[in-house]
Design an enzyme around this catalytic site. Structure first.
Site, mmCIF file in Angstrom:
data_model
loop_
_atom_site.group_PDB
_atom_site.id
_atom_site.type_symbol
_atom_site.label_atom_id
_atom_site.label_comp_id
_atom_site.label_asym_id
_atom_site.label_seq_id
_atom_site.Cartn_x
_atom_site.Cartn_y
_atom_site.Cartn_z
ATOM 1 C CG HIS A 161 -4.174 -6.779 11.043
ATOM 2 N ND1 HIS A 161 -5.380 -6.622 11.688
ATOM 3 C CD2 HIS A 161 -4.470 -7.293 9.827
ATOM 4 C CE1 HIS A 161 -6.366 -7.027 10.908
ATOM 5 N NE2 HIS A 161 -5.848 -7.456 9.776
ATOM 6 C CD GLU A 198 -11.814 -10.030 9.532
ATOM 7 O OE1 GLU A 198 -10.972 -9.157 9.842
ATOM 8 O OE2 GLU A 198 -11.597 -10.906 8.695
ATOM 9 C CG ASN A 245 -10.007 -5.166 9.500
ATOM 10 O OD1 ASN A 245 -10.919 -4.695 10.160
ATOM 11 N ND2 ASN A 245 -9.899 -6.438 9.268
ATOM 12 C CE1 TYR A 297 -4.104 -1.878 0.144
ATOM 13 C CE2 TYR A 297 -2.728 -3.381 1.390
ATOM 14 C CZ TYR A 297 -3.883 -3.126 0.676
ATOM 15 O OH TYR A 297 -4.795 -4.129 0.482
HETATM 16 P P1 FDA Z 1 2.858 -4.710 2.481
HETATM 17 O O1 FDA Z 1 3.195 -5.823 3.383
HETATM 18 O O2 FDA Z 1 1.512 -4.667 1.853
HETATM 19 O O3 FDA Z 1 3.944 -4.571 1.324
HETATM 20 C C1 FDA Z 1 5.321 -4.694 1.552
HETATM 21 C C2 FDA Z 1 5.974 -5.308 0.308
HETATM 22 O O4 FDA Z 1 7.390 -5.189 0.394
HETATM 23 C C3 FDA Z 1 5.679 -6.795 0.122
HETATM 24 O O5 FDA Z 1 5.198 -7.033 -1.179
HETATM 25 C C4 FDA Z 1 7.030 -7.463 0.359
HETATM 26 O O6 FDA Z 1 7.220 -8.660 -0.386
HETATM 27 C C5 FDA Z 1 8.002 -6.380 -0.058
HETATM 28 N N1 FDA Z 1 9.323 -6.475 0.582
HETATM 29 C C6 FDA Z 1 9.597 -6.728 1.884
HETATM 30 N N2 FDA Z 1 10.925 -6.680 2.106
HETATM 31 C C7 FDA Z 1 11.508 -6.392 0.920
HETATM 32 C C8 FDA Z 1 12.867 -6.216 0.512
HETATM 33 N N3 FDA Z 1 13.888 -6.304 1.388
HETATM 34 N N4 FDA Z 1 13.115 -5.960 -0.801
HETATM 35 C C9 FDA Z 1 12.087 -5.870 -1.698
HETATM 36 N N5 FDA Z 1 10.785 -6.033 -1.350
HETATM 37 C C10 FDA Z 1 10.504 -6.271 -0.051
HETATM 38 N N6 FDA Z 1 -5.751 -5.487 6.354
HETATM 39 C C11 FDA Z 1 -6.956 -4.879 6.238
HETATM 40 O O7 FDA Z 1 -7.038 -3.655 6.365
HETATM 41 N N7 FDA Z 1 -8.076 -5.610 5.962
HETATM 42 C C12 FDA Z 1 -8.042 -6.977 5.830
HETATM 43 O O8 FDA Z 1 -9.077 -7.602 5.560
HETATM 44 C C13 FDA Z 1 -6.786 -7.634 5.991
HETATM 45 N N8 FDA Z 1 -6.676 -8.990 5.922
HETATM 46 C C14 FDA Z 1 -5.443 -9.601 5.933
HETATM 47 C C15 FDA Z 1 -5.339 -10.976 5.749
HETATM 48 C C16 FDA Z 1 -4.078 -11.582 5.671
HETATM 49 C C17 FDA Z 1 -3.957 -13.062 5.496
HETATM 50 C C18 FDA Z 1 -2.898 -10.784 5.775
HETATM 51 C C19 FDA Z 1 -1.525 -11.403 5.677
HETATM 52 C C20 FDA Z 1 -3.001 -9.420 5.976
HETATM 53 C C21 FDA Z 1 -4.267 -8.819 6.071
HETATM 54 N N9 FDA Z 1 -4.393 -7.447 6.251
HETATM 55 C C22 FDA Z 1 -5.639 -6.849 6.202
HETATM 56 C C23 FDA Z 1 -3.211 -6.603 6.508
HETATM 57 C C24 FDA Z 1 -2.773 -5.757 5.312
HETATM 58 O O9 FDA Z 1 -2.643 -6.561 4.152
HETATM 59 C C25 FDA Z 1 -1.438 -5.074 5.658
HETATM 60 O O10 FDA Z 1 -1.666 -4.232 6.771
HETATM 61 C C26 FDA Z 1 -0.880 -4.237 4.509
HETATM 62 O O11 FDA Z 1 -0.656 -5.023 3.367
HETATM 63 C C27 FDA Z 1 0.422 -3.548 4.909
HETATM 64 O O12 FDA Z 1 0.759 -2.615 3.893
HETATM 65 P P2 FDA Z 1 2.249 -2.086 3.745
HETATM 66 O O13 FDA Z 1 2.255 -1.105 2.634
HETATM 67 O O14 FDA Z 1 2.739 -1.657 5.081
HETATM 68 O O15 FDA Z 1 3.136 -3.366 3.363
#
Ligand code: FDA
Length: 510
Positions: free
Chosen positions: A451, A366, A489, A29
């Site tokens: 999360h 949820e 969330n 995001y």
């Molecule tokens: P995000 O984790 O999205 O992106 C980080 C990216 O950086 C990843 O693609 C990763 O691979 C990459 N990366 C990491 N280290 C790296 C490196 N060294 N070099 C290159 N790339 C690298 N939230 C919500 O609001 N509603 C919901 O319904 C849900 N449900 C849910 C279910 C499940 C199973 C999970 C795992 C998570 C959720 N979430 C959620 C949480 C939500 O998805 C989460 O909060 C956000 O994706 C976080 O967004 P960010 O931009 O912080 O990082």
């Protein structure tokens, strides 16, 4: 597997020795918001993503595997699945899979498993799509240094609009088979006097209507979620990233992992490992960037910054780096209903509702699906609680890795808060907790979080807009900025905060 293995390589990858004006680490995001807004402002951006592109079908003709049948695509570099619900009716359900750069990472620290999406689109590829804006009265406790007026007046609406957030049609929800589990959840909540709310989602609810009616290929209704949705989900590659790419100014390198960022005059030297689909490092590239945005997610960004500070690569980072990490108070639980209260054999994987006991008991639960394909007579919940515990990342030089000092016992406040809802419901309904879902006879899913939040907290490790203290041109723009809890969330808050911060950064730093 061959075609899928090519997926990550098809995109134009960054070259060794390249120079880019802006490098964004991660495509979740925060990274997607930064890339789009910078590109619209005329800045060329290169995004580096350790996971795959997820744009090419696998052996079965589909890009993503079903939650009920995990395969090589499902887990990040594991030889056995690590499913959040690890057993059913007491039988273990994990199974062996080929080691592959799959979509869901179950990253294990000493006291907690942190689930994260891997691939272009980050968490948006695997999450439940629940797009919840926190109640305004709770915002001051979430991001105390940020103007609520600006967030609720401008940035939350902007984020919701760009993410394609929509609402389920209540009349349809009231009658359709696949939401029976939610209606049972409502009945039980209301009979115990709890507020029950339908919440918005980033899944296309009109598409779900069509799949439920049999007029479109099924995704959510067929149980797809944790390992990707083949249809219906408005994930980042269909929203922010599609718009970003359409500017012509944004390139993405999948299967590339950033390992180091160091100052080089007024620029930064960035070391990147290129991966093959079995996780082998096939090349190491060194590039330079004028500015670097850390958007690797709360864990990814915190791990990088903690290591870089401790090893001297970025020694001027301040002492707040690695601190303030929380699990958004996540805890899971199942309840066994009576035989006259079935929750439905067909359950859509997209949750649309929650039980709100935040003010009185510190929990927002949820109502989650248990899409097994059979009647389970179970209600299942993922609670977000006001758990105050926070952990810290630290560099473990001997083991050459970053540790997190979270302890499983720190989930007890979360369990106690969730019990304010579910003890009461069980008492009203004459029902009991399920003990067959998490291995052994465990009642509470207290070993994990979906999360992760914090680790480079806004206005502590960074200034009030995500500029890292100690280095001009380095920014944090993801969930690492949020101090451990959002009361709901998190992804709408992460997106809205990124919109706020990038607007200021573009106006003043570029
Ligand atoms: P995000 O984790 O999205 O992106 C980080 C990216 O950086 C990843 O693609 C990763 O691979 C990459 N990366 C990491 N280290 C790296 C490196 N060294 N070099 C290159 N790339 C690298 N939230 C919500 O609001 N509603 C919901 O319904 C849900 N449900 C849910 C279910 C499940 C199973 C999970 C795992 C998570 C959720 N979430 C959620 C949480 C939500 O998805 C989460 O909060 C956000 O994706 C976080 O967004 P960010 O931009 O912080 O990082």
């Amino acid at each position: 597997m061959a075609t899928a293995a090519l997926a990550g390589r098809a995109a134009a990858a960054i070259g060794d020795g390249a120079h880019v004006p802006v490098l964004v680490i991660g495509t979740g995001y925060g990274g997607s918001v930064a890339a789009l807004r910078l590109a619209q402002a005329g800045v060329d951006v290169h995004m580096v993503e350790m996971g795959m592109a997820w744009d090419t079908p696998g052996t079965d003709g589909k890009i993503f595997a079903n939650t009920k049948t995990p395969d090589y695509r499902s887990y990040w570099l594991r030889t056995r699945t690590k499913q959040p619900i690890s057993s059913f009716l007491g039988f273990p359900i994990d199974k062996d899979v080929p080691r592959y750069t799959g979509i869901l990472d179950a990253e294990e620290f000493s006291g907690i498993i942190v689930y994260q999406g891997r691939g272009v689109g980050g968490g948006s590829l695997v999450n439940g799509g629940m797009a919840v804006t926190p109640k305004r009265e709770n915002f001051g406790a979430i991001l105390p240094s940020v103007s609520a007026d600006e967030m609720y007046g401008t940035y939350y609406p902007r984020a919701n609009s760009e993410l394609g957030v929509n609402n389920v049609d209540p009349a349809w929800w009231e009658t359709v088979d696949c939401y029976q589990y939610s209606r049972v959840g409502r009945k039980h909540a209301q009979r115990s006097g709890f507020a029950f709310t339908l919440v918005p989602n980033a899944y296309d609810m009109n598409y779900m209507k069509q799949e439920a009616a049999g007029s479109a290929p099924q995704s959510a209704v067929a149980g797809e979620l944790l390992y990707g949705n083949n249809y219906g989900k408005k994930s980042l590659p269909k929203t922010y990233l599609a718009k970003a790419k359409a500017t012509g100014r944004v390139q993405i390198s999948p299967l590339h992992r950033v390992t180091s960022v160091t100052p080089a005059g007024t620029r930064y030297t960035v070391v990147i490992e290129q991966l093959t689909s079995d996780g082998t490092v096939s090349a190491t590239k060194t590039v330079t960037a004028d500015r670097v945005f850390f958007a690797a997610g709360s864990v990814g960004t915190s791990k990088l910054l903690t290591k870089l500070k401790a090893t001297g690569a970025l020694s001027n980072l301040n002492g707040e780096v690695g601190k303030g990490w929380g699990d958004n108070g996540n805890v899971m639980v199942g309840r066994a209903n009576h035989m006259w209260d079935p929750t439905g054999a067909v359950q859509t994987s997209i949750p649309t509702a929650g039980i709100d006991n935040w003010a009185a008991g510190g929990a927002f639960a949820e109502v989650a699906p248990l899409p097994t394909g059979i009647e389970t007579y179970a209600s299942f919940y993922l609670s977000i609680t006001k758990n105050p515990n926070r952990a810290q990342f630290s560099w473990n030089a001997a083991a050459n890795r970053v540790d997190l000092n979270w302890q499983t016992a720190w989930k007890q406040p979360a369990i106690n808060m969730a019990k304010t809802i579910f003890d009461k419901i069980n008492s009203t309904e004459g029902t009991i907790y399920r003990t067959d879902l998490f291995g052994g006879t465990k009642t509470w899913g207290d070993h994990l979080t979906y999360h992760p939040l914090g680790g480079a907290v806004l206005n502590k490790a960074t200034d009030n807009y995500g500029r890292l203290h100690g280095y001009a041109g380095l920014y944090v723009i993801d969930g690492a900025l949020v101090p451990g809890n959002t009361s709901v969330n998190p992804f709408v808050t992460i997106t809205a905060l990124a919109e706020r911060n990038i607007e200021k950064i573009i106006a003043t730093d570029f």
